[in-house]
Design a protein around this motif. Structure first.
Motif, short mmCIF file in Angstrom:
data_model
loop_
_atom_site.label_atom_id
_atom_site.label_comp_id
_atom_site.label_asym_id
_atom_site.label_seq_id
_atom_site.Cartn_x
_atom_site.Cartn_y
_atom_site.Cartn_z
N ALA A 195 0.81 -1.21 0.00
CA ALA A 195 0.00 0.00 0.00
C ALA A 195 0.85 1.26 0.00
CB ALA A 195 -0.95 0.00 1.20
N ARG A 196 1.92 1.27 0.79
CA ARG A 196 2.73 2.48 0.90
C ARG A 196 3.38 2.83 -0.43
NH1 ARG A 196 1.72 6.55 2.73
NH2 ARG A 196 0.72 5.26 4.31
N ALA A 197 3.99 1.84 -1.09
CA ALA A 197 4.63 2.10 -2.38
C ALA A 197 3.61 2.55 -3.42
CB ALA A 197 5.35 0.84 -2.87
N THR A 198 2.43 1.95 -3.39
CA THR A 198 1.38 2.31 -4.35
C THR A 198 0.87 3.71 -4.10
OG1 THR A 198 0.76 -0.03 -4.55
CG2 THR A 198 -0.84 1.60 -5.31
N ILE A 199 0.67 4.06 -2.84
CA ILE A 199 0.21 5.41 -2.50
C ILE A 199 1.23 6.46 -2.92
CG2 ILE A 199 -0.27 6.97 -0.56
CD1 ILE A 199 -1.52 4.46 0.85
N ASN A 200 2.51 6.16 -2.71
CA ASN A 200 3.56 7.11 -3.12
C ASN A 200 3.55 7.33 -4.62
OD1 ASN A 200 4.45 7.49 -0.50
ND2 ASN A 200 6.06 5.94 -0.63
N GLN A 201 3.33 6.26 -5.37
CA GLN A 201 3.29 6.40 -6.83
C GLN A 201 2.04 7.16 -7.26
OE1 GLN A 201 3.00 2.91 -9.69
NE2 GLN A 201 5.15 3.51 -9.98
N ARG B 156 -8.34 -0.66 0.47
CA ARG B 156 -9.06 0.27 1.34
C ARG B 156 -8.17 1.41 1.81
NH1 ARG B 156 -13.94 -0.72 3.41
NH2 ARG B 156 -13.70 -2.94 2.94
N GLU B 157 -6.94 1.06 2.22
CA GLU B 157 -5.99 2.09 2.65
C GLU B 157 -5.59 2.99 1.48
OE1 GLU B 157 -1.44 2.48 4.48
OE2 GLU B 157 -2.43 0.52 4.39
N ILE B 158 -5.41 2.39 0.32
CA ILE B 158 -5.02 3.15 -0.87
C ILE B 158 -6.10 4.15 -1.25
CG2 ILE B 158 -4.57 2.94 -3.35
CD1 ILE B 158 -3.26 0.18 -2.67
N VAL B 159 -7.34 3.71 -1.25
CA VAL B 159 -8.46 4.58 -1.61
C VAL B 159 -8.57 5.75 -0.64
CG1 VAL B 159 -10.98 4.70 -1.73
CG2 VAL B 159 -9.77 2.81 -2.83
#
Length: 374
Positions: free
Chosen positions: A44-50, A76-79
């Motif tokens: 999730a963290r890497a995806t959110i950063n991107q 859910r966290e990403i959204v």
């Protein structure tokens, strides 16, 4: 009423409008630019950063792949972290679609015919309706159904359109109409012909793209020809430029395509010459530096950078700020198309950046004042 410059007019295809989260797609809405992450969605963290980098580049929508339960668990966290609507890309496994809808995805990218029985399609539709999700039907020349390949002998425009219409019927049979459709191919001729056929066959919004287009340069050229051709014909409501490059580059190229056609404006539009022996300064390096240093400007405005006086004054008359190369390291600066002052080679770069930033602030202040008055 006729336009002052009718040769610039693009008459957009009329279609239904749907919502992808807070972003309207179709109708008279601006053409949305989207991209897709290439990180593991389960991270999730890497995806959110991107996603954050894509948002900074101007993305209206971002898609993430959800091939497994770990990905939909992280969704859910990403959204929650994303500032733009998130599309969940689903292949084959209908349960991933159910999980993604419950996790807050704004849109599900599926092919209804690939996820099993009519009851499974019905379950996905129920989940989409319950969670306010739209659906993007994604037909691809590389994964056409076997019966269509047997019928037509190869991927062709008619096969892609028939596949799309079959998938549309599966959703309509369950009284679901919040969908958009793509019929992508890596072959520019095939993709354009398929989209043209689909545009006549349905009134739904269309998601444009040339799939597997290639690297940054080759893929940009192919996408510009294919997507630009369709947009010029008035077809298309959202675009994704598919590049073997970082997602934020896809966003930048997408906006450049739209800016070139006058369909959307964001940031600084640079008009610059290819340079020659007449140049009064290093045009190529100057433009590279300006594009890097002005990437943070979101306000629509224009900047001309011309190396000499052959075309420089003429181009400067059409832009907000202009610089034309002169002799002895002295260059002419134009403001709102009018000659204003000279600047030396040594001070030129910082000076132009300062002028652009000031002009952007001026434009934003004027826009704010108009909004307040209304």
């Amino acid at each position: 009423m006729s336009s002052i410059r009718p040769w610039r007019d693009i008459a957009r295809r009329q279609c239904r409008q749907i919502m992808v989260g807070k972003v309207p797609i179709g109708g008279d809405a601006p053409i949305a630019v989207q991209t897709m992450t290439n990180t593991l969605t389960s991270d999730a963290r890497a995806t959110i950063n991107q996603i954050r980098r894509c948002e900074d580049a101007g993305a209206d929508i971002v898609r993430v792949s959800c091939p497994d339960v770990e990905s939909t668990a992280a969704l859910r966290e990403i959204v929650r972290a994303a500032q733009v609507p998130i599309v969940a890309d689903i292949h084959f496994h209908y349960k991933r679609a159910l999980e993604a809808a419950d996790a807050g995805a704004a849109c599900l990218r599926i092919n209804p015919g690939n996820i099993g029985s009519s009851e499974r399609v019905a379950e996905v539709v129920r989940a989409a309706k319950a969670n306010g999700c739209s659906i993007r039907i994604g037909v691809n020349a590389g994964s056409l159904e076997k019966d269509l390949l047997e019928k037509y002998g190869e991927p062709c425009p008619e096969a892609l359109v028939e596949s799309a219409l079959d998938h549309i019927k599966l959703l309509q049979d369950h009284d679901f109409h919040e969908y958009k459709v793509a019929v992508k191919a890596s072959d520019v001729f095939l993709a354009v012909a398929a989209y043209m056929g689909l545009a006549e066959a349905t009134d739904c919004p269309l998601h444009l793209g040339i799939t597997e287009a290639g690297g940054l340069i080759g893929g940009t050229v192919k996408s510009s020809i294919g997507i630009g051709n369709m947009l010029w014909a008035g077809i298309g409501d959202t675009i994704r430029v598919s590049l073997s490059a970082e997602p934020e580059e896809e966003v930048r190229v997408g906006f450049e395509i739209l800016k070139s056609l006058g369909l959307r404006t964001r940031g600084v539009r640079v008009v610059s010459c290819p340079s020659c022996a007449r140049q009064g300064f290093d045009v190529i390096r100057t433009v590279e530096a300006l594009e890097n240093r002005l990437g943070h400007i979101k306000t629509p405005m224009s900047l001309s950078v011309l190396g000499c006086v052959v075309n420089g004054p003429g181009e400067a008359r059409e832009t907000d700020i202009g610089i034309t190369g002169g002799g002895n390291g002295k260059h002419m600066v134009y403001l709102s198309g009018v000659t204003d002052h000279h600047v030396s080679s040594e001070a030129m770069l910082d000076h132009i950046v300062s002028l652009v930033e000031s002009k952007a602030a001026e434009i934003e202040a004027a826009t704010t004042d108009v909004g307040a008055a209304n």
